[in-house]
Design an enzyme around this catalytic site. Structure first.
Site, PDB file in Angstrom:
ATOM      1  N   ASP A  43       0.816  -1.218   0.000  1.00  0.00           N
ATOM      2  CA  ASP A  43       0.000   0.000   0.000  1.00  0.00           C
ATOM      3  C   ASP A  43       0.853   1.271   0.000  1.00  0.00           C
ATOM      4  OD1 ASP A  43      -1.988  -1.810   0.018  1.00  0.00           O
ATOM      5  OD2 ASP A  43      -2.890  -1.209   1.929  1.00  0.00           O
ATOM      6  N   TYR A  46       2.143   1.939  -3.389  1.00  0.00           N
ATOM      7  CA  TYR A  46       1.079   2.427  -4.273  1.00  0.00           C
ATOM      8  C   TYR A  46       0.814   3.907  -3.994  1.00  0.00           C
ATOM      9  CZ  TYR A  46      -3.527   2.797  -6.472  1.00  0.00           C
ATOM     10  OH  TYR A  46      -4.590   3.181  -7.264  1.00  0.00           O
ATOM     11  N   ASP A  47       0.738   4.243  -2.700  1.00  0.00           N
ATOM     12  CA  ASP A  47       0.497   5.634  -2.323  1.00  0.00           C
ATOM     13  C   ASP A  47       1.597   6.539  -2.857  1.00  0.00           C
ATOM     14  OD1 ASP A  47      -1.745   4.811  -1.036  1.00  0.00           O
ATOM     15  OD2 ASP A  47      -0.830   4.791   0.969  1.00  0.00           O
ATOM     16  N   SER A  92     -35.594  -5.668 -12.475  1.00  0.00           N
ATOM     17  CA  SER A  92     -35.124  -6.468 -11.345  1.00  0.00           C
ATOM     18  C   SER A  92     -35.259  -7.936 -11.734  1.00  0.00           C
ATOM     19  CB  SER A  92     -35.900  -6.141 -10.088  1.00  0.00           C
ATOM     20  OG  SER A  92     -37.245  -6.442 -10.291  1.00  0.00           O
ATOM     21  N   LEU A  93     -34.903  -8.821 -10.823  1.00  0.00           N
ATOM     22  CA  LEU A  93     -34.898 -10.249 -11.156  1.00  0.00           C
ATOM     23  C   LEU A  93     -36.067 -10.957 -10.498  1.00  0.00           C
ATOM     24  CD1 LEU A  93     -31.106 -10.828 -10.536  1.00  0.00           C
ATOM     25  CD2 LEU A  93     -32.239 -11.121 -12.751  1.00  0.00           C
ATOM     26  N   GLU A 122     -23.971 -16.755 -11.553  1.00  0.00           N
ATOM     27  CA  GLU A 122     -23.035 -15.936 -10.771  1.00  0.00           C
ATOM     28  C   GLU A 122     -23.631 -15.602  -9.419  1.00  0.00           C
ATOM     29  OE1 GLU A 122     -23.921 -11.740 -13.027  1.00  0.00           O
ATOM     30  OE2 GLU A 122     -22.596 -13.146 -14.057  1.00  0.00           O
ATOM     31  N   LYS A 124     -25.285 -13.453  -6.411  1.00  0.00           N
ATOM     32  CA  LYS A 124     -26.143 -12.280  -6.286  1.00  0.00           C
ATOM     33  C   LYS A 124     -25.619 -11.457  -5.113  1.00  0.00           C
ATOM     34  CE  LYS A 124     -30.846 -10.723  -6.480  1.00  0.00           C
ATOM     35  NZ  LYS A 124     -30.909  -9.813  -5.343  1.00  0.00           N
ATOM     36  N   ASP A 126     -25.318  -8.484  -2.447  1.00  0.00           N
ATOM     37  CA  ASP A 126     -26.281  -7.688  -1.697  1.00  0.00           C
ATOM     38  C   ASP A 126     -25.812  -6.239  -1.641  1.00  0.00           C
ATOM     39  OD1 ASP A 126     -28.542  -7.249  -0.324  1.00  0.00           O
ATOM     40  OD2 ASP A 126     -27.943  -8.310   1.496  1.00  0.00           O
ATOM     41  N   ARG A 146     -29.915   2.757  -9.705  1.00  0.00           N
ATOM     42  CA  ARG A 146     -31.030   2.091 -10.359  1.00  0.00           C
ATOM     43  C   ARG A 146     -32.315   2.909 -10.196  1.00  0.00           C
ATOM     44  NH1 ARG A 146     -34.966  -1.585  -8.726  1.00  0.00           N
ATOM     45  NH2 ARG A 146     -35.856  -2.597 -10.487  1.00  0.00           N
ATOM     46  N   GLU A 181     -23.073  -3.811  -9.392  1.00  0.00           N
ATOM     47  CA  GLU A 181     -23.537  -3.660  -8.023  1.00  0.00           C
ATOM     48  C   GLU A 181     -22.474  -2.979  -7.180  1.00  0.00           C
ATOM     49  OE1 GLU A 181     -26.507  -4.871  -7.954  1.00  0.00           O
ATOM     50  OE2 GLU A 181     -27.060  -5.157  -5.863  1.00  0.00           O
ATOM     51  N   TYR A 233     -21.633  -6.728 -14.088  1.00  0.00           N
ATOM     52  CA  TYR A 233     -22.141  -7.964 -14.681  1.00  0.00           C
ATOM     53  C   TYR A 233     -22.942  -7.763 -15.963  1.00  0.00           C
ATOM     54  CZ  TYR A 233     -25.736  -6.324 -11.416  1.00  0.00           C
ATOM     55  OH  TYR A 233     -26.594  -5.547 -10.707  1.00  0.00           O
ATOM     56  N   LYS A 300     -28.305 -16.886 -15.590  1.00  0.00           N
ATOM     57  CA  LYS A 300     -28.624 -16.054 -16.755  1.00  0.00           C
ATOM     58  C   LYS A 300     -28.372 -16.849 -18.026  1.00  0.00           C
ATOM     59  CE  LYS A 300     -26.958 -11.953 -14.398  1.00  0.00           C
ATOM     60  NZ  LYS A 300     -25.975 -10.878 -14.351  1.00  0.00           N
ATOM     61  N   LYS A 324     -32.517 -17.946  -4.505  1.00  0.00           N
ATOM     62  CA  LYS A 324     -32.129 -17.436  -3.189  1.00  0.00           C
ATOM     63  C   LYS A 324     -31.591 -18.530  -2.270  1.00  0.00           C
ATOM     64  CE  LYS A 324     -33.259 -13.090  -3.583  1.00  0.00           C
ATOM     65  NZ  LYS A 324     -33.962 -12.309  -2.607  1.00  0.00           N
ATOM     66  N   CYS A 418     -37.833  -0.718  36.531  1.00  0.00           N
ATOM     67  CA  CYS A 418     -36.771  -0.408  35.567  1.00  0.00           C
ATOM     68  C   CYS A 418     -35.453  -1.057  36.012  1.00  0.00           C
ATOM     69  CB  CYS A 418     -36.584   1.096  35.457  1.00  0.00           C
ATOM     70  SG  CYS A 418     -35.135   1.553  34.496  1.00  0.00           S
ATOM     71  N   CYS A 421     -32.974   2.077  37.010  1.00  0.00           N
ATOM     72  CA  CYS A 421     -33.187   3.009  38.124  1.00  0.00           C
ATOM     73  C   CYS A 421     -34.185   2.491  39.146  1.00  0.00           C
ATOM     74  CB  CYS A 421     -33.633   4.367  37.596  1.00  0.00           C
ATOM     75  SG  CYS A 421     -35.328   4.368  36.972  1.00  0.00           S
ATOM     76  N   CYS A 436     -40.074   2.826  31.320  1.00  0.00           N
ATOM     77  CA  CYS A 436     -39.701   3.257  32.667  1.00  0.00           C
ATOM     78  C   CYS A 436     -40.246   4.666  32.872  1.00  0.00           C
ATOM     79  CB  CYS A 436     -38.173   3.259  32.774  1.00  0.00           C
ATOM     80  SG  CYS A 436     -37.545   4.278  34.107  1.00  0.00           S
ATOM     81  N   CYS A 441     -33.868   8.450  35.571  1.00  0.00           N
ATOM     82  CA  CYS A 441     -33.290   7.172  35.168  1.00  0.00           C
ATOM     83  C   CYS A 441     -31.981   7.395  34.407  1.00  0.00           C
ATOM     84  CB  CYS A 441     -34.279   6.407  34.299  1.00  0.00           C
ATOM     85  SG  CYS A 441     -33.599   4.862  33.681  1.00  0.00           S
TER      86      CYS A 441
END
Ligand code: IVH
Length: 684
Positions: A43, A46-47, A92-93, A122, A124, A126, A146, A181, A233, A300, A324, A418, A421, A436, A441
């Site tokens: 890193d 790279y920086d 959507s699917l 492939e 899915k 999230d 989207r 995504e 994708y 697909k 799913k 409670c 308290c 409470c 409290c």
């Protein structure tokens, strides 16, 4: 940041060669790291490349280019997002939740296009769908969410900060669109949520909300720190270009990967439902070892020509389906049910668990919702329980393994008093929660203080849980009003505090006095008065006293507000303790009024002019300077370009001043700036 040293004799032509070379190198290493996951350099190395490039671009502004990797963060906070129509709808699917549904999908598709089907399957991911437009020269030109599928938000500045996406690819000679995504890797989400909780802000419930919330932030610099990533994708281009693009999905993924786009490595060609299921099971087994959340696989149709034949409904393509996964489960022992007390006194039961691995992280707490849920599932302390993780970060207890219940385990009962308290708790009719009633409290106070300090409330940066705990332990706070009488010496003496932090905190508290009525109303934590209601009340009544003495009918008459708000406000201001707190807040000098419309007072003398601030001003903070400019119709951005109207240079200005000189942009020192904003310097 240290600046790269450049040989002082470097001429523009040598610089141009080096700049080209550096941009290619940086792109190659970005790709090795983010796309191929086999970095060749560390890193810091790279920086260093990025630093050298930045130094060259600053020294030779003619070589600068907005598509250079140094400009991932263009850095101009924006006011809002433009809505943009998609070139083709983003559908959507359709979902399949069982083997049977998958078989039906396959049979339907075979009836439509014949038996010679092959699928690419492939993961899915999230996250959040986006469309990325690249122009004929290979430059990322526009990124749109989207949205509702037909139109989305232009989030280009934010998407540019995502390092797994290329800003520039080998030119194709025609424009194309890549879809994919945007997601937040699990470790990034854990870090973000920890930070938010420490700042008294609400944690994101799941990676999708976190990604969606981050991509809609107005400041790309903040987005850049959120650790978002992306997988792509799909590829679209105008009909004339179709002949030049791959004919299959497999070919498309290869085309994208060759150009440095992040294509998810887990995909496979399958020829039957059996093969899809086998691959799906393999992915499911790997699920916890990935550093991002997936909720299934997508099958697909590979052949684009057949996709056309199959077509789409108004909602989803007929040539693809999301299969799913089942929610992930784990079994563990519930050690204890603890009852937490929130800001409004609500008692919430939480399960403390024997730590167990679930969905890639270690879980030691789970939600139990409320007492009715506990009763329904008959969850008892010491029980072996089944946890389930859906899309959310916090898992839930879904069932008890009754055979494993130890003898003598007693039914759980919510406390009658409670747990913090000892005051009475009551459960209003028709509500699922007990509250409470204790005015003093500590749990309520703790959460009320954290809420008061929240960014969208009084915005007191630095007042997080650990500091609140210390203040309470030392007896330094009895209510939100006490914050305004905290003294420097007692703060500086606190653990992990010191003089600098104490001073900063006091400055934040001081600043909060000028927040105005709407934020204060929200910060006070009146039940049912969220941000929106607070804003409406402030607009209608103009002062806290007017809200306090408002007739219920007058509140109910406000469009969007109803009897619950009116009742709750009446209740709040009738309370002696609350009235005392408000008097203390008033005496401390906190504004209880709606601020005057500032823009209307100042003449808009800087209308349309863009400013860049660099260095430190002696007479005001950067925030104040920005406010002064904006009140007069000007805009503040962070990068100096030809379009910049004026660079305000305070003490120790950065490279922006040099850039302004090189571009011939107007430069103002502090004195000149003060004159512009009508705040003549006090002494000469
Ligand atoms: S293909 C027309 N592939 O899931 C089909 N979508 O409900 C377009 N998603 O909106 C989507 N991973 O945001 C496709 N490998 C993948 C995906 C994927 C996640 C999202 C996408 C879409 C939603 C479908």
């Amino acid at each position: 940041m240290t600046r790269a040293k450049l040989p002082s004799s470097l001429g523009q032509e040598d610089a141009r060669r080096r700049v080209d070379e550096l941009r290619r190198e940086i792109e190659r290493h970005r790709r090795l790291y983010y796309v191929e996951a086999r970095p060749e350099i560390s890193d810091p190395e790279y920086d260093a490349l990025e630093r050298e490039l930045r130094a060259l671009e600053e020294k030779f502004p003619a070589l600068d280019d907005p598509h250079s990797p140094t400009h991932r963060v263009g850095g101009e906070p924006i006011e809002g997002f433009e809505t943009v129509a998609h070139s083709e709808p983003m559908l959507s699917l359709d979902n399949s939740f069982s083997e049977e549904e998958l078989r039906e999908f396959d049979a339907r598709l075979r009836r439509l296009v014949g038996d010679a089907v092959s699928y690419v399957v492939e993961l899915k991911i999230d996250g959040l769908g986006v469309a990325l437009r690249y122009d004929g020269e290979g430059r990322l030109a526009r990124a749109v969410t989207r949205g509702d599928g037909l139109r989305g938000d232009d989030v280009t500045a934010n998407v540019r900060t995502i390092r797994s996406l290329p800003l520039l690819v080998e030119p194709t000679g025609f424009a194309f669109e890549v879809r994919g995504e945007v997601y937040m890797p699990r470790p990034a989400l854990e870090r973000l949520n920890a930070r938010r909780e420490e700042a008294g802000e609400e944690a994101f419930a799941n990676p999708r909300n976190a990604a969606a919330g981050s991509i809609r932030l107005l400041d790309p610099r903040v987005v850049a720190g959120r650790g978002l990533r992306a997988f792509v994708y799909a590829l679209h281009a105008s009909a004339e270009q179709h002949a030049r693009l791959p004919k299959t999905h497999d070919g498309t993924l290869a085309w994208l990967a060759e150009r440095g786009f992040p294509v998810n490595p887990h995909h496979r060609t399958c020829h039957s439902v059996e093969e899809i299921l086998k691959f799906s099971r393999e992915c499911e087994a790997k699920r916890a070892s990935l550093d991002y959340d997936v909720d299934g696989v997508v099958a697909k149709l590979d052949e684009h020509r057949l996709r056309e034949e199959a077509g789409s409904t108004s909602k989803h393509p007929r040539w693809a389906v999301a299969h799913k996964f089942a929610a992930q489960r784990a079994t563990t022992v519930l050690r204890k049910i603890v009852v937490q007390v929130g800001r409004t006194g609500a008692l919430t039961p939480v399960a403390e668990l024997e730590p167990v691995g679930l969905a890639g992280s270690t879980v030691s707490r789970a939600t139990l919702h409320n007492e009715d849920e506990i009763a329904r599932k008959d969850v008892r302390e010491g029980d072996t329980v089944v946890l389930e993780k859906g899309g959310d970060v916090i898992p839930k207890v879904v069932a008890v393994v009754e055979e494993k219940r130890r003898k003598g385990a007693r039914r759980f009962r919510m406390p009658e008093r409670c747990p913090t308290c000892g005051a009475e708790v009551y459960r209003p009719e028709g509500e699922a929660v007990r509250r409470c009633v204790g005015a003093a409290c500590p749990a309520k106070l703790r959460n009320a203080l954290l809420h008061f300090a929240r960014r969208n409330a009084m915005d007191i940066e630095g007042l997080g849980p650990s500091l609140v705990d210390q203040l309470m332990e030392k007896g330094m706070v009895a209510s939100a009003a006490s914050l305004y009488s905290l003294r420097f010496e007692e703060l500086a003496a606190l653990e992990r505090m010191g003089e600098k932090s104490a001073r900063n905190l006091l400055a934040q508290i001081e600043k909060s006095k000028r927040n105005g009525l709407a934020r204060l109303l929200f910060a006070l934590g009146v039940r049912h008065v969220g941000e929106r209601a607070a804003e409406l009340l402030a607009q209608r009544f103009g002062s806290l006293d007017a809200v306090a003495s408002a007739q219920r009918e007058d509140i109910e008459k406000i469009y969007e507000l109803g009897p619950a708000v009116a009742e709750s406000i009446a209740h709040f201001f009738a309370d002696k303790e609350n009235r005392k707190v408000i008097e203390e807040i008033r005496c401390a000098g906190v504004s209880l009024e709606k601020p005057k419309e500032e823009g209307a007072v100042a003449a808009r003398t800087l209308e349309g002019k863009t400013f860049v601030l660099t260095g430190t001003l002696a007479s005001m903070t950067r925030e104040e300077a920005k406010r002064e400019i904006e009140r007069r119709g000007g805009r503040v951005t962070s990068a100096v370009t030809k379009k910049t109207g004026c660079v305000v240079a305070g003490a120790e200005p950065g490279s922006k001043l040099e850039k302004a000189k090189a571009l011939g942009v107007e430069i103002a020192d502090e004195k000149e700036f003060l004159r512009m904003v009508g705040r003549e310097a006090d002494s000469g």
